[in-house]
Design a protein around this motif. Structure first.
Motif, PDB file in Angstrom:
ATOM      1  N   HIS A 107       0.872  -1.105  -0.069  1.00 37.56           N
ATOM      2  CA  HIS A 107       0.012  -0.151  -0.094  1.00 37.56           C
ATOM      3  C   HIS A 107       0.813   1.283   0.126  1.00 37.56           C
ATOM      4  O   HIS A 107       0.867   1.991   0.925  1.00 37.56           O
ATOM      5  CB  HIS A 107      -1.062   0.113   1.097  1.00 37.56           C
ATOM      6  CG  HIS A 107      -0.499  -0.352   2.414  1.00 37.56           C
ATOM      7  ND1 HIS A 107       0.683   0.491   3.107  1.00 37.56           N
ATOM      8  CD2 HIS A 107      -0.620  -1.098   3.356  1.00 37.56           C
ATOM      9  CE1 HIS A 107       1.171  -0.010   4.183  1.00 37.56           C
ATOM     10  NE2 HIS A 107       0.117  -1.262   4.429  1.00 37.56           N
ATOM     11  N   PRO A 108       1.799   1.463  -0.898  1.00 41.63           N
ATOM     12  CA  PRO A 108       2.666   2.591  -1.014  1.00 41.63           C
ATOM     13  C   PRO A 108       2.083   3.993  -0.804  1.00 41.63           C
ATOM     14  O   PRO A 108       2.788   4.980  -0.442  1.00 41.63           O
ATOM     15  CB  PRO A 108       3.421   2.561  -2.400  1.00 41.63           C
ATOM     16  CG  PRO A 108       2.593   1.486  -3.340  1.00 41.63           C
ATOM     17  CD  PRO A 108       1.741   0.830  -2.206  1.00 41.63           C
ATOM     18  N   VAL A 129      -0.583  -3.835  -5.367  1.00 40.31           N
ATOM     19  CA  VAL A 129      -1.368  -2.834  -6.055  1.00 40.31           C
ATOM     20  C   VAL A 129      -2.876  -3.199  -5.875  1.00 40.31           C
ATOM     21  O   VAL A 129      -3.660  -2.481  -6.224  1.00 40.31           O
ATOM     22  CB  VAL A 129      -1.074  -3.013  -7.572  1.00 40.31           C
ATOM     23  CG1 VAL A 129       0.134  -2.795  -8.040  1.00 40.31           C
ATOM     24  CG2 VAL A 129      -1.531  -4.370  -8.117  1.00 40.31           C
ATOM     25  N   LEU A 130      -3.111  -4.272  -4.923  1.00 40.10           N
ATOM     26  CA  LEU A 130      -4.395  -4.563  -4.625  1.00 40.10           C
ATOM     27  C   LEU A 130      -4.692  -4.763  -3.087  1.00 40.10           C
ATOM     28  O   LEU A 130      -4.183  -6.119  -2.572  1.00 40.10           O
ATOM     29  CB  LEU A 130      -5.225  -5.436  -5.237  1.00 40.10           C
ATOM     30  CG  LEU A 130      -6.677  -5.771  -5.114  1.00 40.10           C
ATOM     31  CD1 LEU A 130      -7.463  -4.637  -5.118  1.00 40.10           C
ATOM     32  CD2 LEU A 130      -7.264  -7.141  -5.874  1.00 40.10           C
ATOM     33  N   ASN A 131      -4.662  -3.863  -2.219  1.00 41.16           N
ATOM     34  CA  ASN A 131      -4.771  -3.846  -0.695  1.00 41.16           C
ATOM     35  C   ASN A 131      -6.341  -3.640  -0.504  1.00 41.16           C
ATOM     36  O   ASN A 131      -6.881  -2.808  -0.592  1.00 41.16           O
ATOM     37  CB  ASN A 131      -4.005  -2.644  -0.022  1.00 41.16           C
ATOM     38  CG  ASN A 131      -4.055  -3.021   1.543  1.00 41.16           C
ATOM     39  OD1 ASN A 131      -4.980  -2.677   1.977  1.00 41.16           O
ATOM     40  ND2 ASN A 131      -3.143  -3.352   2.073  1.00 41.16           N
ATOM     41  N   SER A 132      -6.868  -4.819   0.073  1.00 46.54           N
ATOM     42  CA  SER A 132      -8.400  -4.941   0.074  1.00 46.54           C
ATOM     43  C   SER A 132      -8.720  -4.049   1.114  1.00 46.54           C
ATOM     44  O   SER A 132     -10.103  -3.550   1.422  1.00 46.54           O
ATOM     45  CB  SER A 132      -8.790  -6.253   0.460  1.00 46.54           C
ATOM     46  OG  SER A 132      -8.433  -6.837   1.847  1.00 46.54           O
ATOM     47  N   PRO A 139      -5.543   4.922  -3.743  1.00 49.76           N
ATOM     48  CA  PRO A 139      -4.331   4.382  -3.457  1.00 49.76           C
ATOM     49  C   PRO A 139      -3.948   3.217  -4.163  1.00 49.76           C
ATOM     50  O   PRO A 139      -2.672   2.807  -4.808  1.00 49.76           O
ATOM     51  CB  PRO A 139      -4.414   3.937  -1.874  1.00 49.76           C
ATOM     52  CG  PRO A 139      -5.464   4.753  -1.584  1.00 49.76           C
ATOM     53  CD  PRO A 139      -6.540   4.889  -2.510  1.00 49.76           C
ATOM     54  N   ASN A 140      -4.792   2.322  -4.470  1.00 48.38           N
ATOM     55  CA  ASN A 140      -4.564   1.129  -5.389  1.00 48.38           C
ATOM     56  C   ASN A 140      -3.992   1.371  -6.870  1.00 48.38           C
ATOM     57  O   ASN A 140      -3.205   0.619  -7.610  1.00 48.38           O
ATOM     58  CB  ASN A 140      -5.774  -0.033  -5.388  1.00 48.38           C
ATOM     59  CG  ASN A 140      -5.702  -0.941  -3.867  1.00 48.38           C
ATOM     60  OD1 ASN A 140      -4.643  -0.704  -3.303  1.00 48.38           O
ATOM     61  ND2 ASN A 140      -7.000  -1.123  -3.511  1.00 48.38           N
ATOM     62  N   ASN A 141      -4.927   2.356  -7.239  1.00 46.31           N
ATOM     63  CA  ASN A 141      -4.896   2.540  -8.843  1.00 46.31           C
ATOM     64  C   ASN A 141      -3.552   3.440  -8.759  1.00 46.31           C
ATOM     65  O   ASN A 141      -2.803   3.022  -9.908  1.00 46.31           O
ATOM     66  CB  ASN A 141      -6.078   3.638  -9.136  1.00 46.31           C
ATOM     67  CG  ASN A 141      -7.143   2.831  -9.379  1.00 46.31           C
ATOM     68  OD1 ASN A 141      -7.298   1.667  -9.356  1.00 46.31           O
ATOM     69  ND2 ASN A 141      -8.335   3.757  -9.369  1.00 46.31           N
ATOM     70  N   LYS A 142      -3.078   4.212  -8.001  1.00 45.81           N
ATOM     71  CA  LYS A 142      -1.783   4.944  -7.975  1.00 45.81           C
ATOM     72  C   LYS A 142      -0.697   3.864  -7.877  1.00 45.81           C
ATOM     73  O   LYS A 142       0.390   3.856  -8.600  1.00 45.81           O
ATOM     74  CB  LYS A 142      -1.635   5.896  -6.861  1.00 45.81           C
ATOM     75  CG  LYS A 142      -0.789   6.963  -7.076  1.00 45.81           C
ATOM     76  CD  LYS A 142      -0.725   8.074  -6.354  1.00 45.81           C
ATOM     77  CE  LYS A 142       0.377   9.212  -6.392  1.00 45.81           C
ATOM     78  NZ  LYS A 142       0.276  10.529  -5.492  1.00 45.81           N
ATOM     79  N   ALA A 147       3.639   0.701 -10.677  1.00 45.85           N
ATOM     80  CA  ALA A 147       4.494  -0.474 -10.850  1.00 45.85           C
ATOM     81  C   ALA A 147       4.359  -0.678 -12.336  1.00 45.85           C
ATOM     82  O   ALA A 147       5.500  -1.189 -12.714  1.00 45.85           O
ATOM     83  CB  ALA A 147       3.670  -1.520 -10.010  1.00 45.85           C
ATOM     84  N   THR A 148       3.549  -0.331 -12.936  1.00 43.45           N
ATOM     85  CA  THR A 148       3.415  -0.756 -14.440  1.00 43.45           C
ATOM     86  C   THR A 148       4.424   0.211 -15.228  1.00 43.45           C
ATOM     87  O   THR A 148       5.015  -0.252 -15.998  1.00 43.45           O
ATOM     88  CB  THR A 148       2.141  -0.283 -14.988  1.00 43.45           C
ATOM     89  OG1 THR A 148       0.993  -1.021 -14.339  1.00 43.45           O
ATOM     90  CG2 THR A 148       1.862  -0.560 -16.470  1.00 43.45           C
ATOM     91  N   SER A 149       4.683   1.458 -14.832  1.00 42.61           N
ATOM     92  CA  SER A 149       5.553   2.238 -15.420  1.00 42.61           C
ATOM     93  C   SER A 149       7.013   1.802 -15.108  1.00 42.61           C
ATOM     94  O   SER A 149       7.863   2.117 -16.120  1.00 42.61           O
ATOM     95  CB  SER A 149       5.305   3.531 -14.754  1.00 42.61           C
ATOM     96  OG  SER A 149       5.718   3.788 -13.503  1.00 42.61           O
ATOM     97  N   LEU A 150       7.041   1.216 -13.866  1.00 46.23           N
ATOM     98  CA  LEU A 150       8.480   0.628 -13.582  1.00 46.23           C
ATOM     99  C   LEU A 150       8.890  -0.579 -13.909  1.00 46.23           C
ATOM    100  O   LEU A 150      10.030  -1.241 -13.701  1.00 46.23           O
ATOM    101  CB  LEU A 150       8.801   0.973 -12.142  1.00 46.23           C
ATOM    102  CG  LEU A 150       8.843   2.557 -11.722  1.00 46.23           C
ATOM    103  CD1 LEU A 150       8.714   2.591 -10.120  1.00 46.23           C
ATOM    104  CD2 LEU A 150      10.029   3.022 -12.347  1.00 46.23           C
TER     105      LEU A 150
END
Length: 223
Positions: A107-108, A129-132, A139-142, A147-150
């Motif tokens: 959950h960054p 990227v999916l913290n329930s 927060p999950n979308n960000k 993560a995708t960009s990196l």
């Protein structure tokens, strides 16, 4: 296989979750295993492994910890020796690597849960990227976008503090062998995919209120 990589037991200061019940609900909710990530304490993982064996469970349980760094939280899976809290993220990761442990950034961008606030520059194996327990999708979308960009592997975890919610979000792991080592290797290789959904808000709010009551009780006792 389906794993919840972020589970809290009664060893966490903010959780009263009974380990036997977590094992029961993990199986009931369709998991093949889970990672115990209590706050700054490692005893919950080995104890959960022991209880699963005593109960005859075939769940794969990974000992881990959610470490409080100077900038926020990190998950360390497959930990063998405790790592002191309060170190920088870089030093914490370095000590985890010395144990050949897997490092996940949880959950960054969830600041209320001590998210580190960034992703770039951290030597992690995966990003949660999916913290329930996120009340909103922001927060999950960000985290997913970062993560995708990196080009970092993406995982999911329930961050559950009550047994019923284990596996609400999870990680699908491409692994055939039912062992902790095989699962950790698959995470290192990026053979992972997040899945699941958010915890119903009533469970999150109930736990937040319980923790607030604990803090108030502690303050009154100290007073």
């Amino acid at each position: 296989m389906k794993f919840d990589l972020h589970v809290h037991t009664r060893f966490s200061k903010d959780s009263d979750a009974d380990i036997d019940e977590i094992i029961l609900y993990a199986k009931k909710n369709g998991l093949d295993g889970f990672a115990v990530c209590d706050h700054d304490i490692t005893e919950g993982g080995p104890f959960s492994v022991q209880r699963a064996a005593e109960l005859g469970s075939d769940l794969v349980i990974i000992p881990g910890v959610e470490i409080t760094t100077s900038e926020g939280h990190l998950l360390v899976l497959g930990i063998k020796e405790s790592i002191e809290p309060g170190l920088s993220p870089g030093e914490t990761i370095q000590r985890a690597r010395a144990q050949d442990a897997v490092v996940i950034l949880p959950h960054p961008f969830k600041i209320t849960s001590h998210g580190i606030g960034y992703v770039a520059g951290l030597d992690v194996d995966a990003v949660e990227v999916l913290n329930s327990r996120c009340l909103t999708d922001g927060p999950n979308n960000k985290a997913r976008a970062a993560a995708t960009s990196l080009g970092l592997a993406q995982v999911g975890g329930s961050d559950c503090h009550v047994p019923e919610m284990v596996g609400m979000s999870y990680t699908e792991i491409d692994v055939q062998e039912r062992s902790s080592d095989a699962v950790l290797d698959a995470i290192r290789q990026g053979k992972v995919k997040p899945g699941g959904s958010k915890t119903p808000k009533v469970f999150v709010i109930r736990q937040m209120m319980a923790n607030a009551q604990k803090r108030i009780t502690k303050i009154l006792k100290l007073g």
